[in-house]
Design a protein around this motif. Structure first.
Motif, PDB file in Angstrom:
ATOM      1  N   ALA A  92       0.897  -1.101   0.394  1.00  0.00           N
ATOM      2  CA  ALA A  92      -0.164  -0.368  -0.361  1.00  0.00           C
ATOM      3  C   ALA A  92       0.563   1.462  -0.369  1.00  0.00           C
ATOM      4  O   ALA A  92       0.253   1.950  -0.523  1.00  0.00           O
ATOM      5  N   GLU A  93       2.763   1.139   1.167  1.00  0.00           N
ATOM      6  CA  GLU A  93       3.022   2.606   0.413  1.00  0.00           C
ATOM      7  C   GLU A  93       3.274   3.004  -0.218  1.00  0.00           C
ATOM      8  O   GLU A  93       3.662   4.040  -1.025  1.00  0.00           O
ATOM      9  N   ASP A  94       4.155   1.781  -0.850  1.00  0.00           N
ATOM     10  CA  ASP A  94       4.775   1.252  -2.224  1.00  0.00           C
ATOM     11  C   ASP A  94       4.469   2.579  -3.571  1.00  0.00           C
ATOM     12  O   ASP A  94       4.687   3.120  -4.586  1.00  0.00           O
ATOM     13  N   TYR A  95       3.155   1.619  -4.006  1.00  0.00           N
ATOM     14  CA  TYR A  95       2.530   1.930  -4.952  1.00  0.00           C
ATOM     15  C   TYR A  95       1.991   3.251  -4.717  1.00  0.00           C
ATOM     16  O   TYR A  95       1.345   3.959  -5.651  1.00  0.00           O
ATOM     17  N   ALA A  96       1.010   3.245  -3.466  1.00  0.00           N
ATOM     18  CA  ALA A  96       0.615   4.687  -3.095  1.00  0.00           C
ATOM     19  C   ALA A  96       1.657   6.075  -3.424  1.00  0.00           C
ATOM     20  O   ALA A  96       0.764   6.955  -4.028  1.00  0.00           O
ATOM     21  N   THR A  97       2.893   6.042  -3.190  1.00  0.00           N
ATOM     22  CA  THR A  97       4.158   6.964  -3.765  1.00  0.00           C
ATOM     23  C   THR A  97       4.441   6.997  -4.970  1.00  0.00           C
ATOM     24  O   THR A  97       3.902   7.961  -5.069  1.00  0.00           O
ATOM     25  N   LEU A  98       4.347   5.421  -5.865  1.00  0.00           N
ATOM     26  CA  LEU A  98       4.424   5.491  -7.034  1.00  0.00           C
ATOM     27  C   LEU A  98       3.486   6.263  -7.541  1.00  0.00           C
ATOM     28  O   LEU A  98       3.558   6.881  -8.713  1.00  0.00           O
ATOM     29  N   ASP A  99       1.965   5.921  -7.111  1.00  0.00           N
ATOM     30  CA  ASP A  99       0.859   6.919  -8.255  1.00  0.00           C
ATOM     31  C   ASP A  99       0.668   8.253  -7.728  1.00  0.00           C
ATOM     32  O   ASP A  99       0.498   8.669  -8.583  1.00  0.00           O
ATOM     33  N   GLN A 100       1.597   8.885  -6.642  1.00  0.00           N
ATOM     34  CA  GLN A 100       1.740  10.495  -6.391  1.00  0.00           C
ATOM     35  C   GLN A 100       2.525  10.409  -7.426  1.00  0.00           C
ATOM     36  O   GLN A 100       2.281  11.465  -7.654  1.00  0.00           O
ATOM     37  N   LEU A 101       3.984   9.841  -7.679  1.00  0.00           N
ATOM     38  CA  LEU A 101       4.689  10.227  -8.367  1.00  0.00           C
ATOM     39  C   LEU A 101       4.483  10.395 -10.231  1.00  0.00           C
ATOM     40  O   LEU A 101       5.089  11.662 -10.293  1.00  0.00           O
ATOM     41  N   GLY A 104      -1.334   9.912 -10.711  1.00  0.00           N
ATOM     42  CA  GLY A 104      -2.529   8.770 -10.304  1.00  0.00           C
ATOM     43  C   GLY A 104      -2.351   7.576 -12.154  1.00  0.00           C
ATOM     44  O   GLY A 104      -3.406   7.078 -12.859  1.00  0.00           O
ATOM     45  N   ARG A 105      -1.128   7.604 -12.351  1.00  0.00           N
ATOM     46  CA  ARG A 105      -1.126   6.541 -13.717  1.00  0.00           C
ATOM     47  C   ARG A 105      -1.006   4.665 -13.136  1.00  0.00           C
ATOM     48  O   ARG A 105      -0.577   4.428 -13.975  1.00  0.00           O
ATOM     49  N   ILE A 106      -0.911   4.517 -12.240  1.00  0.00           N
ATOM     50  CA  ILE A 106       0.033   3.850 -11.490  1.00  0.00           C
ATOM     51  C   ILE A 106      -1.296   2.884 -11.333  1.00  0.00           C
ATOM     52  O   ILE A 106      -2.757   2.953 -10.748  1.00  0.00           O
ATOM     53  N   GLU A 107      -1.621   1.451 -12.081  1.00  0.00           N
ATOM     54  CA  GLU A 107      -2.244   0.327 -11.875  1.00  0.00           C
ATOM     55  C   GLU A 107      -1.943  -1.157 -11.274  1.00  0.00           C
ATOM     56  O   GLU A 107      -0.566  -1.213 -12.127  1.00  0.00           O
ATOM     57  N   LEU A 108      -2.332  -2.267 -10.427  1.00  0.00           N
ATOM     58  CA  LEU A 108      -1.558  -3.237 -10.069  1.00  0.00           C
ATOM     59  C   LEU A 108      -2.570  -4.545 -11.276  1.00  0.00           C
ATOM     60  O   LEU A 108      -3.083  -4.106 -10.981  1.00  0.00           O
TER      61      LEU A 108
END
Length: 352
Positions: A92-101, A104-108
């Motif tokens: 949750a932490e890692d991919y929310a960080t990526l989502d912010q960076l 909003g382009r991240i999907e798992l």
């Protein structure tokens, strides 16, 4: 139809020459392909996660962060996030960080993974893989949707009033469920109204139709709108030539050498690990591999679409030992000669 490029960052010697890139060179190759995919109009780029075997994809978050810094539009996916062996709080932490960076382009794409060795590596019981998958995914859902989470389960210490930070950029990222052989992933996806990403990599078409049909049936049974039952499909590799004959002539030795190199004797007979399409002729005729002239590849993708009704087609160009230049050339030909036809013949509302 939408299109994605996937790399699981394989790091085996070239099947014909034995040459092996350094890890740094291999990472550069993956990042170059991601930048090219955005330039060429692909909709997404995905990085796999492997913790065993000849791969360099043990830290997909790092590679996706590098891609987020080098791109501005393309969606960034995983393929798959092996949630069964990971701590959902860390995910949750890692991919929310990526989502912010990435704004909003991240999907798992989550799954239990295709390499049996990773359960031992993380001190987990492979016999409990589906229990691990279910519990950890359901905790991840809560962590991205709620604040002050209280939770207790079997596979990690209990949580009391936990809010993970950072929060996702604009609500929980979309989570797909990767499905290769078992009905467990389609069932979990259907229960939560999530999309399904079928491997479509080494088995005959009927095996994946079974998974997708189960998913759609259960999706509706759980009360979700069938129009939201999005499906994606992988492929066993992409090789393009001007004609069928040139594809066979150019790639036969390369394709068949890689199949021999990837063969896992200890998993012989176990679905989803060793391809039954061991000659290039078999792969072109009946396998999920996209090999041949552009029209052949168009026809195969549309044939899969008639069976799967999928919204997203994933392609891989770094699985057979093509050079960096050959990989980019292949993506260019796909974007120019294949993608426009398939988009027109099989429209999709995914990401619109």
């Amino acid at each position: 139809m939408k299109f994605q490029v996937l790399s699981i960052v394989g790091h085996a010697p070239h099947p014909l020459t034995g040459a092996l890139l350094s890890p740094a060179e291999r990472f550069d190759e993956v990042l170059d392909a991601g930048v090219a995919a955005e330039r060429l109009g692909f909709d997404a780029y995905a990085i796999g996660e492997r913790h065993a075997g000849a791969f360099l994809s043990s830290s997909p978050t790092v590679l996706l962060a590098a891609l987020a810094a080098r791109t501005s539009r393309i969606r960034l996916l995983t393929g798959v996030t092996v949630v069964a062996i990971l701590d959902p709080v860390r995910v949750a932490e890692d991919y929310a960080t990526l989502d912010q960076l990435s704004r909003g382009r991240i999907e798992l794409v989550v799954g239990k993974g295709a390499e049996a060795g990773h359960f031992d590596l993380f001190g987990l019981d492979e016999e409990r893989q589906w229990d691990l998958q279910k519990e950890k995914y359901e905790l991840l859902r809560r962590l991205w949707r709620e604040e002050g989470v209280d939770w207790a389960g079997e596979f990690r210490p209990a949580l009391k009033n936990v809010t993970t930070v950072p929060r996702p950029y604009a609500g929980p990222p979309r989570v797909w469920h990767g499905s290769a052989t078992s009905l467990n992933s389609p069932e979990l996806a259907a229960r939560h109204g999530d999309p399904l990403f079928t491997a479509n990599a080494v088995q005959p078409r009927a095996a994946y139709v079974r998974l997708i049909d189960h998913y759609r049936e259960r999706f509706a049974a759980y009360g979700h709108d069938p129009a939201r039952a999005h499906v994606a499909a992988g492929s066993g590799g992409l090789l393009i030539a001007d004609t069928h004959e040139r594809a066979v002539s150019r790639y036969k030795e390369l394709y068949e050498a890689r199949v021999r190199q990837n063969f896992k004797p200890r998993l012989e007979g176990k679905a989803g690990y060793n391809t039954p399409f061991r000659t290039i002729e078999d792969a072109i005729a009946d396998g999920p591999q996209l090999i041949g002239a552009p029209q052949q590849i168009i026809d195969k993708i549309l044939g899969y679409h008639s069976a799967y009704r999928h919204d997203l087609q994933s392609v891989t160009v770094d699985g057979f030992g093509l050079s960096r230049g050959e990989q980019i050339e292949t993506l260019e030909r796909f974007a120019e000669e294949i993608a426009p036809v398939v988009r027109r013949e099989a429209p999709s509302t995914l990401w619109e």
